[in-house]
Write an enzyme that holds these catalytic residues in place. Sequence first.
Site, PDB file in Angstrom:
ATOM      1  N   PRO A 177       0.775  -1.238   0.000  1.00 13.22           N
ATOM      2  CA  PRO A 177       0.000   0.000   0.000  1.00 13.22           C
ATOM      3  C   PRO A 177       0.809   1.292   0.000  1.00 13.22           C
ATOM      4  O   PRO A 177       0.236   2.367  -0.145  1.00 13.22           O
ATOM      5  CB  PRO A 177      -0.820  -0.105   1.291  1.00 13.22           C
ATOM      6  CG  PRO A 177       0.039  -0.932   2.192  1.00 13.22           C
ATOM      7  CD  PRO A 177       0.700  -1.943   1.294  1.00 13.22           C
ATOM      8  N   ASP A 200       5.207   2.073 -10.895  1.00 15.42           N
ATOM      9  CA  ASP A 200       4.006   2.909 -10.821  1.00 15.42           C
ATOM     10  C   ASP A 200       4.184   3.983  -9.759  1.00 15.42           C
ATOM     11  O   ASP A 200       4.976   3.834  -8.824  1.00 15.42           O
ATOM     12  CB  ASP A 200       2.790   2.061 -10.448  1.00 15.42           C
ATOM     13  CG  ASP A 200       2.199   1.337 -11.651  1.00 15.42           C
ATOM     14  OD1 ASP A 200       2.590   1.672 -12.778  1.00 15.42           O
ATOM     15  OD2 ASP A 200       1.362   0.451 -11.447  1.00 15.42           O
ATOM     16  N   LYS A 222       0.735   6.358 -13.758  1.00 17.79           N
ATOM     17  CA  LYS A 222      -0.535   6.737 -14.369  1.00 17.79           C
ATOM     18  C   LYS A 222      -1.162   7.788 -13.463  1.00 17.79           C
ATOM     19  O   LYS A 222      -2.039   7.494 -12.662  1.00 17.79           O
ATOM     20  CB  LYS A 222      -1.438   5.532 -14.531  1.00 17.79           C
ATOM     21  CG  LYS A 222      -0.885   4.512 -15.508  1.00 17.79           C
ATOM     22  CD  LYS A 222      -1.741   3.264 -15.502  1.00 17.79           C
ATOM     23  CE  LYS A 222      -1.149   2.247 -16.476  1.00 17.79           C
ATOM     24  NZ  LYS A 222      -1.627   0.889 -16.242  1.00 17.79           N
ATOM     25  N   GLY A 253       1.773  -0.764  -7.054  1.00 15.55           N
ATOM     26  CA  GLY A 253       1.191  -0.569  -5.740  1.00 15.55           C
ATOM     27  C   GLY A 253       0.204  -1.681  -5.452  1.00 15.55           C
ATOM     28  O   GLY A 253      -0.401  -2.251  -6.361  1.00 15.55           O
TER      29      GLY A 253
END
Length: 410
Positions: A177, A200, A222, A253
């Site tokens: 997380p 990411d 993103k 993630g």
Amino acid sequence: MAEHPAYPVGLRLTGRRVVVLGGGQVAQRRLPALIAAGADIHLVSPEATPSVEAMAEAGEITWHRRPYTEGDLATAWYALIATSDTEANTRASAEAEAHRVWCVRSDDADAATAWTPATGTSEGVTVAVLTTEARGRDPRHTAAIRDAVVEGLRDGTLVAPHHRTRTPGVALVGGGPGDPDLITVRGRRLLAEADVVIADRLGPRDLLAELPPHVEVIDAAKIPYGRFMAQEAINNALVEHAKQGRSVVRLKGGDPYVFGRGMEELHALAEAGIPCTVVPGISSSISVPGAAGIPVTHRGVAHEFTVVSGHVAPDDERSLVDWPSLAKLTGTLVVLMGVDKIGRIAETLVANGKSPDTPVALVQEGTTAAQRRVDATLATVAETAAAQGVKPPAVIVIGEVVAVGPRGTA
């Protein structure tokens, strides 16, 4: 003998006779490794612990339910003497010496011809540590060294370069997380061994700073409503770098398969004939609520929880979520990627029967130093989120479990 250190060696015991005298705690600790080595194990002991007895019942060892007698060690390759009878241990040790059988004694290491090292394994590597005579053979010190080395190999903080050609490939690693300590041991090790990391924005960014200078890091972030790397470009990058013979880690993630497009990447790699390893990660859908003091299930409150994507609104034709059915559930609803759609989500749930007083918590940047929790209800969540400036990434928890935990844990 005390002037010279022990000579370390690895014994290959597959199919060879090993005799263990005594079925107590020492045998219970040592037998699993001997079984794993494929030894032909003969336990000589009138009694045994339940765990040792279970090994005999499973056929992993042969149990002779009697005390030691002369001749038990005559044809052995290796012996472990661990009975509570000192006189029997001495006689057995003498027999081992006479037949040139390497022998470990649990009651008197100085009388033994072999010592058992503190051992541990990590990805095909066995670490064995022996403390020299000069240091007094402190077992706790030896075990501490073993633990430090094995832990370093497992979590990637101790990295030894590979001098033989490695099989190129890709690892899809779930980074958890956000807190770098919540990545799995295997994930961290693969990250430490990578030549290329395609990361990411929601991956554990702090881990990237630990990578050696030669590692190429590619930003595949993103960012909502900002720059992004198209999924096809990510797939191509994974394939191209792997075909160049490089070890590639796709760092994501959470978990690769929980709204992480991991299967799309796996399909692209399979089509290109690239071997791929998938390393699960701790999903934010469970860990972030937990870090904010919210259990997704709780006895007498919620017997189920449902995780949905909120990246498209309930009235969007692209939505695959059955929001009316979700409104009828009595458990917990966890919404990922839904901060900017929470108003319409709340309206839809209420319109389909959910109480407007249902508690809601928005946990932003969960498990990181920037974590914060904002509480509301379905009736007020849209206004509250806007007023509090809640931004992604945030996990939204809807249900009575929001009110279960102490608010101070947020």
